[in-house]
Enzyme design. Structure first.
Site, PDB file in Angstrom:
ATOM      1  CG  PHE A  72      -1.821  -1.200   1.200  1.00 35.18           C
ATOM      2  CD1 PHE A  72      -2.312  -1.828   0.458  1.00 35.18           C
ATOM      3  CD2 PHE A  72      -1.937  -1.711   2.761  1.00 35.18           C
ATOM      4  CE1 PHE A  72      -3.137  -3.086   0.415  1.00 35.18           C
ATOM      5  CE2 PHE A  72      -2.858  -2.830   2.331  1.00 35.18           C
ATOM      6  CZ  PHE A  72      -3.388  -3.331   2.467  1.00 35.18           C
ATOM      7  CG  ASN A 122      11.965   6.317  -3.526  1.00 32.34           C
ATOM      8  OD1 ASN A 122      11.793   5.254  -3.877  1.00 32.34           O
ATOM      9  ND2 ASN A 122      11.573   7.228  -4.200  1.00 32.34           N
ATOM     10  CG  HIS A 124      28.913  19.574   1.287  1.00 32.36           C
ATOM     11  ND1 HIS A 124      29.209  20.800   1.386  1.00 32.36           N
ATOM     12  CD2 HIS A 124      29.510  18.625   2.445  1.00 32.36           C
ATOM     13  CE1 HIS A 124      29.702  20.937   2.480  1.00 32.36           C
ATOM     14  NE2 HIS A 124      29.616  19.205   3.315  1.00 32.36           N
ATOM     15  CG  HIS A 174      25.162  21.595  -1.066  1.00 26.08           C
ATOM     16  ND1 HIS A 174      26.166  22.031  -2.177  1.00 26.08           N
ATOM     17  CD2 HIS A 174      26.186  22.150   0.203  1.00 26.08           C
ATOM     18  CE1 HIS A 174      27.276  22.080  -2.492  1.00 26.08           C
ATOM     19  NE2 HIS A 174      27.263  21.719  -0.793  1.00 26.08           N
ATOM     20  CG  HIS A 221      32.695  21.815   3.895  1.00 23.19           C
ATOM     21  ND1 HIS A 221      32.641  20.319   3.808  1.00 23.19           N
ATOM     22  CD2 HIS A 221      32.426  22.526   2.909  1.00 23.19           C
ATOM     23  CE1 HIS A 221      32.827  20.869   2.535  1.00 23.19           C
ATOM     24  NE2 HIS A 221      32.829  21.804   2.084  1.00 23.19           N
ATOM     25  CB  ALA A 234       6.057   4.490  -2.713  1.00 27.01           C
TER      26      ALA A 234
HETATM   27  C1  23J Z   1      35.167  20.125  -0.762  1.00 27.82           C
HETATM   28  C2  23J Z   1      36.313  20.643  -1.485  1.00 27.82           C
HETATM   29  C3  23J Z   1      36.998  21.760  -1.943  1.00 27.82           C
HETATM   30  C4  23J Z   1      35.242  22.012  -1.952  1.00 27.82           C
HETATM   31  C5  23J Z   1      34.032  21.785  -1.620  1.00 27.82           C
HETATM   32  C6  23J Z   1      34.096  20.465  -1.204  1.00 27.82           C
HETATM   33  C7  23J Z   1      32.806  22.475  -1.614  1.00 27.82           C
HETATM   34  O1  23J Z   1      33.021  22.879  -2.277  1.00 27.82           O
HETATM   35  C8  23J Z   1      31.572  22.078  -1.012  1.00 27.82           C
HETATM   36  O2  23J Z   1      31.232  21.485  -1.505  1.00 27.82           O
HETATM   37  O3  23J Z   1      31.305  22.644  -0.014  1.00 27.82           O
HETATM   38  S1  23J Z   1      35.564  23.600  -2.758  1.00 27.82           S
HETATM   39 MN    MN Z   2      29.438  22.716   0.506  1.00 27.94          MN
END
Ligand code: 23J
Ligand code: MN
Length: 263
Positions: free
Chosen positions: A62, A66, A73, A77, A83, A64
């Protein structure tokens, strides 16, 4: 005006369509353009895969649904401070610890789409931003700043979107000086319509990848692969850009939404 009244009016305007919700995300799937790092780095973000669990069949009669296989990244995003190495020590620099108050903010849309069409290596300078501010008003504390390059017109063709040749990728972005200029104004973050927040040739800048280096050093956010900025006014829209609350996450695909007064 009391904040409650403002919000009641805002709600009424959204409900009536007097304020439009503009979708600033591209679609996320196996054909979404992904960053390709130079070969000296061992790992790239992996291909996006959408796996079917069931679709009204023997695996789920019943329903769906994923399951997803994708890097943080990927596609439209969010870059959290953790990061980048310069932002590694912020306790509130992860997707699950950041201050959500900063995710909803007025957005300054710097339209340099003509310049970017004429020169894919276009770099935004302090001179460009000061000229834009003289025309449209000052960029303020607590605001988003995004570069309108209209690069989303290439989002269905990875080769065109990345625009790489033997000298690397050629896409527009900011100079180091302009990133610092905006940070000094107290912005919450910087957004691009290209694969990342930095220009294609930013690996050779000082510092390398200045948008990443300087934004995250200052606990600011990045937005990449934004779409539909041509539907936003230079000033007057509000951008909502919220990452998934991934534990210790460094970023996340987002559904970026802009509240725009109807013309
Ligand atoms: C990892 C390394 C270099 C870069 C990036 C990621 C991104 O542009 C990102 O998506 O944050 S330049
Ligand atoms: Mn990024």
């Amino acid at each position: 005006m009391a904040a409650g009244n403002v919000l009641a009016q805002l709600g009424a305007m959204i409900a009536s369509g007097g304020i439009e919700v503009v979708d600033c995300s591209g679609s996320l799937g196996p054909d979404t353009p992904l960053l390709k790092l130079p070969p000296d780095f061992a790992r790239d973000t992996p291909p996006i895969k959408i796996h079917r669990i069931s679709e009204y069949d023997k695996d789920g009669p019943f329903w769906a649904w994923n399951w997803l296989e994708l890097g943080e990244h990927s596609g439209t995003h969010f870059d959290a401070p953790h990061h980048w190495i310069t932002g590694k020590d912020y306790a509130d620099g992860y997707t699950d610890t950041l201050d959500v108050q900063r995710l909803v903010a007025p957005v300054n849309v710097l339209d340099f789409s003509k310049e970017c069409a004429a020169d894919p290596d276009f770099l935004l300078t302090i001179g460009h931003v000061k000229a834009w501010e003289a025309k449209h008003g000052a960029i303020g504390k607590g605001e988003w700043v995004v570069l309108r390059s209209d690069w989303d017109r290439f989002a269905d063709d990875e080769a065109k979107f990345l625009n790489a040749n033997e000298t690397g990728p050629h896409t527009p972005g900011p100079t180091a000086e302009v990133v610092q200029y905006l940070i000094d104004k107290g912005i919450v973050g910087w957004g691009s319509q290209c694969i990342g927040t930095d220009a294609g040739q930013a690996g050779g800048m000082n510092p390398p990848f200045p948008a990443h280096n300087l934004l995250h050093k200052n606990n600011c956010f990045g937005l990449a692969s934004l779409a539909n900025l041509s539907k936003l006014p230079p000033k007057g829209a509000i951008l909502i850009a919220a990452p998934l609350k991934i534990k210790n996450g460094t970023g996340s695909p987002i559904r970026a939404l802009a509240l725009v007064p109807k013309a």
